[in-house]
Design a protein around this motif. Structure first.
Motif, PDB file in Angstrom:
ATOM      1  N   VAL A  47       0.842  -1.201   0.000  1.00  0.00           N
ATOM      2  CA  VAL A  47       0.000   0.000   0.000  1.00  0.00           C
ATOM      3  C   VAL A  47       0.874   1.247   0.000  1.00  0.00           C
ATOM      4  O   VAL A  47       1.898   1.297   0.697  1.00  0.00           O
ATOM      5  N   LEU A  48       0.467   2.235  -0.779  1.00  0.00           N
ATOM      6  CA  LEU A  48       1.112   3.547  -0.737  1.00  0.00           C
ATOM      7  C   LEU A  48       0.048   4.585  -0.402  1.00  0.00           C
ATOM      8  O   LEU A  48      -0.955   4.708  -1.098  1.00  0.00           O
ATOM      9  N   LEU A  49       0.260   5.314   0.676  1.00  0.00           N
ATOM     10  CA  LEU A  49      -0.631   6.398   1.088  1.00  0.00           C
ATOM     11  C   LEU A  49      -0.114   7.667   0.416  1.00  0.00           C
ATOM     12  O   LEU A  49       1.013   8.099   0.686  1.00  0.00           O
ATOM     13  N   LEU A  50      -0.905   8.256  -0.479  1.00  0.00           N
ATOM     14  CA  LEU A  50      -0.415   9.310  -1.361  1.00  0.00           C
ATOM     15  C   LEU A  50      -1.245  10.582  -1.274  1.00  0.00           C
ATOM     16  O   LEU A  50      -2.469  10.553  -1.458  1.00  0.00           O
ATOM     17  N   ASP A  51      -0.577  11.706  -1.020  1.00  0.00           N
ATOM     18  CA  ASP A  51      -1.230  13.011  -1.027  1.00  0.00           C
ATOM     19  C   ASP A  51      -1.338  13.503  -2.473  1.00  0.00           C
ATOM     20  O   ASP A  51      -0.501  13.155  -3.318  1.00  0.00           O
ATOM     21  N   LEU A  52      -2.351  14.302  -2.782  1.00  0.00           N
ATOM     22  CA  LEU A  52      -2.509  14.823  -4.138  1.00  0.00           C
ATOM     23  C   LEU A  52      -1.714  16.105  -4.359  1.00  0.00           C
ATOM     24  O   LEU A  52      -1.127  16.310  -5.420  1.00  0.00           O
ATOM     25  N   ALA A  96      -6.988   2.998  -5.283  1.00  0.00           N
ATOM     26  CA  ALA A  96      -7.728   1.971  -4.547  1.00  0.00           C
ATOM     27  C   ALA A  96      -8.733   2.583  -3.580  1.00  0.00           C
ATOM     28  O   ALA A  96      -9.619   1.894  -3.083  1.00  0.00           O
ATOM     29  N   GLY A  97      -8.596   3.883  -3.312  1.00  0.00           N
ATOM     30  CA  GLY A  97      -9.531   4.510  -2.387  1.00  0.00           C
ATOM     31  C   GLY A  97      -9.118   5.941  -2.092  1.00  0.00           C
ATOM     32  O   GLY A  97      -8.102   6.433  -2.601  1.00  0.00           O
ATOM     33  N   TYR A  98      -9.917   6.594  -1.252  1.00  0.00           N
ATOM     34  CA  TYR A  98      -9.693   8.010  -0.956  1.00  0.00           C
ATOM     35  C   TYR A  98     -10.096   8.301   0.485  1.00  0.00           C
ATOM     36  O   TYR A  98     -11.135   7.836   0.955  1.00  0.00           O
ATOM     37  N   LEU A  99      -9.253   9.088   1.159  1.00  0.00           N
ATOM     38  CA  LEU A  99      -9.569   9.546   2.509  1.00  0.00           C
ATOM     39  C   LEU A  99      -9.274  11.044   2.607  1.00  0.00           C
ATOM     40  O   LEU A  99      -8.292  11.530   2.038  1.00  0.00           O
ATOM     41  N   GLY A 100     -10.104  11.766   3.320  1.00  0.00           N
ATOM     42  CA  GLY A 100      -9.827  13.163   3.596  1.00  0.00           C
ATOM     43  C   GLY A 100      -8.840  13.259   4.745  1.00  0.00           C
ATOM     44  O   GLY A 100      -8.728  12.345   5.571  1.00  0.00           O
ATOM     45  N   LYS A 101      -8.119  14.364   4.840  1.00  0.00           N
ATOM     46  CA  LYS A 101      -7.129  14.514   5.903  1.00  0.00           C
ATOM     47  C   LYS A 101      -7.762  14.737   7.274  1.00  0.00           C
ATOM     48  O   LYS A 101      -7.061  14.770   8.277  1.00  0.00           O
ATOM     49  N   ALA A 111      -9.140   1.607   6.306  1.00  0.00           N
ATOM     50  CA  ALA A 111      -8.948   1.774   4.869  1.00  0.00           C
ATOM     51  C   ALA A 111      -7.648   1.129   4.398  1.00  0.00           C
ATOM     52  O   ALA A 111      -7.611   0.470   3.353  1.00  0.00           O
ATOM     53  N   VAL A 112      -6.571   1.312   5.161  1.00  0.00           N
ATOM     54  CA  VAL A 112      -5.290   0.723   4.805  1.00  0.00           C
ATOM     55  C   VAL A 112      -5.403  -0.797   4.760  1.00  0.00           C
ATOM     56  O   VAL A 112      -4.896  -1.451   3.837  1.00  0.00           O
ATOM     57  N   ARG A 113      -6.069  -1.367   5.742  1.00  0.00           N
ATOM     58  CA  ARG A 113      -6.247  -2.820   5.754  1.00  0.00           C
ATOM     59  C   ARG A 113      -7.088  -3.293   4.577  1.00  0.00           C
ATOM     60  O   ARG A 113      -6.814  -4.338   3.976  1.00  0.00           O
ATOM     61  N   ALA A 114      -8.105  -2.518   4.231  1.00  0.00           N
ATOM     62  CA  ALA A 114      -8.989  -2.903   3.129  1.00  0.00           C
ATOM     63  C   ALA A 114      -8.239  -2.925   1.800  1.00  0.00           C
ATOM     64  O   ALA A 114      -8.267  -3.922   1.065  1.00  0.00           O
ATOM     65  N   TYR A 121     -11.654   1.280  -1.240  1.00  0.00           N
ATOM     66  CA  TYR A 121     -12.226   2.000  -0.105  1.00  0.00           C
ATOM     67  C   TYR A 121     -12.682   3.384  -0.559  1.00  0.00           C
ATOM     68  O   TYR A 121     -11.891   4.313  -0.692  1.00  0.00           O
ATOM     69  N   TRP A 122     -13.996   3.495  -0.813  1.00  0.00           N
ATOM     70  CA  TRP A 122     -14.622   4.755  -1.181  1.00  0.00           C
ATOM     71  C   TRP A 122     -15.736   5.050  -0.189  1.00  0.00           C
ATOM     72  O   TRP A 122     -16.413   4.130   0.273  1.00  0.00           O
ATOM     73  N   SER A 123     -15.913   6.295   0.114  1.00  0.00           N
ATOM     74  CA  SER A 123     -16.966   6.670   1.065  1.00  0.00           C
ATOM     75  C   SER A 123     -18.337   6.362   0.483  1.00  0.00           C
ATOM     76  O   SER A 123     -18.506   6.246  -0.736  1.00  0.00           O
ATOM     77  N   ALA A 124     -19.315   6.252   1.357  1.00  0.00           N
ATOM     78  CA  ALA A 124     -20.692   6.003   0.912  1.00  0.00           C
ATOM     79  C   ALA A 124     -21.170   7.141   0.013  1.00  0.00           C
ATOM     80  O   ALA A 124     -21.929   6.923  -0.933  1.00  0.00           O
ATOM     81  N   ARG A 125     -20.703   8.356   0.277  1.00  0.00           N
ATOM     82  CA  ARG A 125     -21.110   9.513  -0.519  1.00  0.00           C
ATOM     83  C   ARG A 125     -20.623   9.394  -1.958  1.00  0.00           C
ATOM     84  O   ARG A 125     -21.366   9.642  -2.909  1.00  0.00           O
ATOM     85  N   VAL A 126     -19.361   8.991  -2.141  1.00  0.00           N
ATOM     86  CA  VAL A 126     -18.817   8.833  -3.485  1.00  0.00           C
ATOM     87  C   VAL A 126     -19.464   7.647  -4.192  1.00  0.00           C
ATOM     88  O   VAL A 126     -19.788   7.716  -5.380  1.00  0.00           O
TER      89      VAL A 126
END
Length: 207
Positions: A47-52, A96-101, A111-114, A121-126
């Motif tokens: 997994v790579l946690l990446l900022d935009l 693979a997914g998105y998280l807000g800060k 999310a990382v585990r998923a 891993y996408w929010s219910a809203r997306v």
């Protein structure tokens, strides 16, 4: 896993949160998109946690390169930008997914585990937004009609880069960037680079 963010203190906070998990190990970090690509080349990780929003080569450009070179590496976006504004492009690029800060630590770990297990891993809203868009029940954002490359060019121009600088950053010729600019201007019904900047600010595509 790896962590890519241009703020050293934020990276340290992330490592602190993740260090307490016996099944998660941070094996490397990067402060910009170019370093994130190099990290993926040098270090084996799931997994790579990446900022935009990072200097030099941004997270969006890095995501495209990483997914092209390392299709088995799950990239989880962690950004201050609204996920709804970037969702379509991120999915196209293979995130693979998105998280807000502002995400709670427990949600980050979940999310990382998923994504580490091959899930998305996408929010219910997306998820709801994408479902209704596919069903034709709600129009997507105008910029969702841009191709991935057009979107990359659009963001760089909106940030004030010249066509020459965009070409250098994306390894494209001046003519190719100019062609993308013409097409995206037509799709967005805009005229100037200042219009692009105003559009990006209005739609939450710039910090």
């Amino acid at each position: 896993m790896g962590v890519a963010d241009d703020h050293a203190i934020f990276r340290e906070c992330l490592k602190y949160v993740l260090a307490g998990m016996p099944d998660i190990e941070v094996v490397g970090e990067a402060s910009d998109g170019g370093q994130a690509i190099e990290l993926a080349r040098r270090v084996e990780m799931d997994v790579l946690l990446l900022d935009l929003d990072m200097p030099n080569k941004g997270g969006l450009d890095a995501l495209g390169s990483i997914r092209g070179q390392f299709p088995d590496l799950s990239v989880l976006i962690l950004s201050a930008f609204s996920e709804e504004q970037y969702a379509i492009t991120l999915i196209r690029l293979g995130a693979a997914g998105y998280l807000g800060k502002d995400t709670a630590p427990d949600t980050l770990i979940q999310a990382v585990r998923a994504v580490g297990s091959g899930k998305r891993y996408w929010s219910a809203r997306v998820a709801s937004m994408l479902a209704t868009a596919v069903c034709g029940q709600r129009p997507t954002q105008v910029h969702d009609a841009l191709t991935t490359r057009e979107f990359q060019v659009f963001l760089r121009l909106a940030h004030g880069e010249t066509v020459t600088a965009v070409g250098r950053g994306l390894a494209l010729s001046y003519k190719t960037v100019s062609t993308h600019r013409t097409r995206l201007m037509r799709k967005l019904d805009l005229v100037s680079n200042s219009d692009l900047t105003a559009y990006a600010v209005k739609h939450g595509l710039m910090a």
